[in-house]
Design an enzyme around this catalytic site. Sequence first.
Site, PDB file in Angstrom:
ATOM      1  N   CYS A 117       0.842  -1.201   0.000  1.00 10.68           N
ATOM      2  CA  CYS A 117       0.000   0.000   0.000  1.00 10.68           C
ATOM      3  C   CYS A 117       0.875   1.249   0.000  1.00 10.68           C
ATOM      4  O   CYS A 117       1.441   1.630   1.022  1.00 10.68           O
ATOM      5  CB  CYS A 117      -0.910   0.003   1.232  1.00 10.68           C
ATOM      6  N   CYS A 133      -0.395   4.142   2.208  1.00 11.04           N
ATOM      7  CA  CYS A 133      -0.166   3.956   3.649  1.00 11.04           C
ATOM      8  C   CYS A 133       1.305   4.167   4.010  1.00 11.04           C
ATOM      9  O   CYS A 133       1.606   4.736   5.054  1.00 11.04           O
ATOM     10  CB  CYS A 133      -0.554   2.543   4.093  1.00 11.04           C
ATOM     11  N   ASP A 134       2.224   3.689   3.180  1.00  7.98           N
ATOM     12  CA  ASP A 134       3.629   3.604   3.601  1.00  7.98           C
ATOM     13  C   ASP A 134       4.601   4.487   2.827  1.00  7.98           C
ATOM     14  O   ASP A 134       5.762   4.626   3.224  1.00  7.98           O
ATOM     15  CB  ASP A 134       4.113   2.140   3.484  1.00  7.98           C
TER      16      ASP A 134
END
Length: 412
Positions: free
Chosen positions: A134, A137-138
Amino acid sequence: MTEYDLVIIGGGPAGLTAGLYAARANMKAVLLESKDVGGEILNTDLIEDYPGFASVTGADLSKKMADHALKFGLNIETYKPVKEIRSDGDRKIVVLEDGTELSAYAVIVTVGGEPTKLGVPGEQEFHGRGVSYCAVCDGAFFKGADLAVIGGGDSAFQEGLFLTRFAKTLYVVHRRNEFRAQAILQDRLLRMDKVHSITPAVVKEIGGNGDVKWIEVERDGKKERVNVEGVFVFIGFRPVGRHLFKEHIEHDKNGYLITDQYMRTSIPGVYAAGDTRAQLAKQITTAVGDATTAVLHAERYIEELRDMERDFPTASRAVVAESASKAELLTFAPGELVVREGDAADRFFMIIKGQAEATRRGADGAQVVVNQLGPGDYFGEIGLLKNAPRNATSAPAVSWSAVRPPRDASRS
Ligand code: NAP
């Protein structure tokens, strides 16, 4: 056990759409989501192909969808993972991980899937320490780093575009020379100076020292190391819907649930929509359309199930569910023939609205009215039970509708 008309499992675009329609139809419905509402689109930075929104973030769109459904009174329960769905007569029992059981006439499964793993050494070991599924997200953890995206589809390119905000260099590693991502995404990503494609190349290993430091790829039979600090894997995903069922539910060889045009699965009363369903395009647009179809059909199914429970009180509940699931709503104009005396019998009819007359040919050849039928009455069953031709002709006296349960629906 709480009883519902409809339980919707999954809170992505498909689930939220089904929930919106269910709430607006005043159904007693609940939407269960194992995390926060939004589903896959929460992992997407920008969405540019949802009509009406030239550019919207996944987080924004999911919030808008959830707020919309909540405004119409949908009951949304987040952090309620579902463990199992089973049939109990004509009801579906939804079992949550915490042991709670819910009962519903119908269930719409919109649980999507989970990312496919590369399955190479180091992938599991470095998950969370450089390996990610993701970018949204990261990605921000990798400012100024050399990164790799693995895959050649829309996800790899869209997430890759997001990663270019942070990456010093971005490698696109794909097993073929041709990418399957939309042309516009390919153009945008591959024209950037910091983006380099490595094709046709297969990732063999992910390595490092505590955190990811390199990937090993095989290209033209030769192995090479590419130094990266982050590896973002987008090689498709595994649908998870079928794992919720103990009983058999039809799915294709990749595990996607098979449905018909109304989104019915092989289990009466169970519908599927969105990415967990076998289909050509996994788009937000198709997910919301399919969910709409599913909930509209589920509404009709529930209505028919209730009618049939009332009209066939001693019939097996499972047979009633199957019959309601296969019933078809037909509308006839006054005078239009529904069945003709002497025709083969392949179905029977139940009147929902309006009236009908059954006629039989008399000795003089004239049609004689032998029965008047109204809502709740049914006809056509004798031919089925006796495997004989129709013994009368039926036509509506005024405009009316009938449902047609399947051939094997019996009045036991
Ligand atoms: P996808 O379209 O199935 O693409 C997966 C990619 O990974 C393919 O390029 C495939 O290679 C590669 N791949 C598969 N298994 C691999 C393996 N074991 N090792 C290395 N590479 C492997 O998956 P996706 O990109 O996640 O997209 C899924 C669906 O969501 C698609 O229908 C897509 O259109 C849709 N989507 C749409 C958008 C949008 O903006 N509208 C955004 C994201 C996703 P091959 O090409 O060689 O098979």
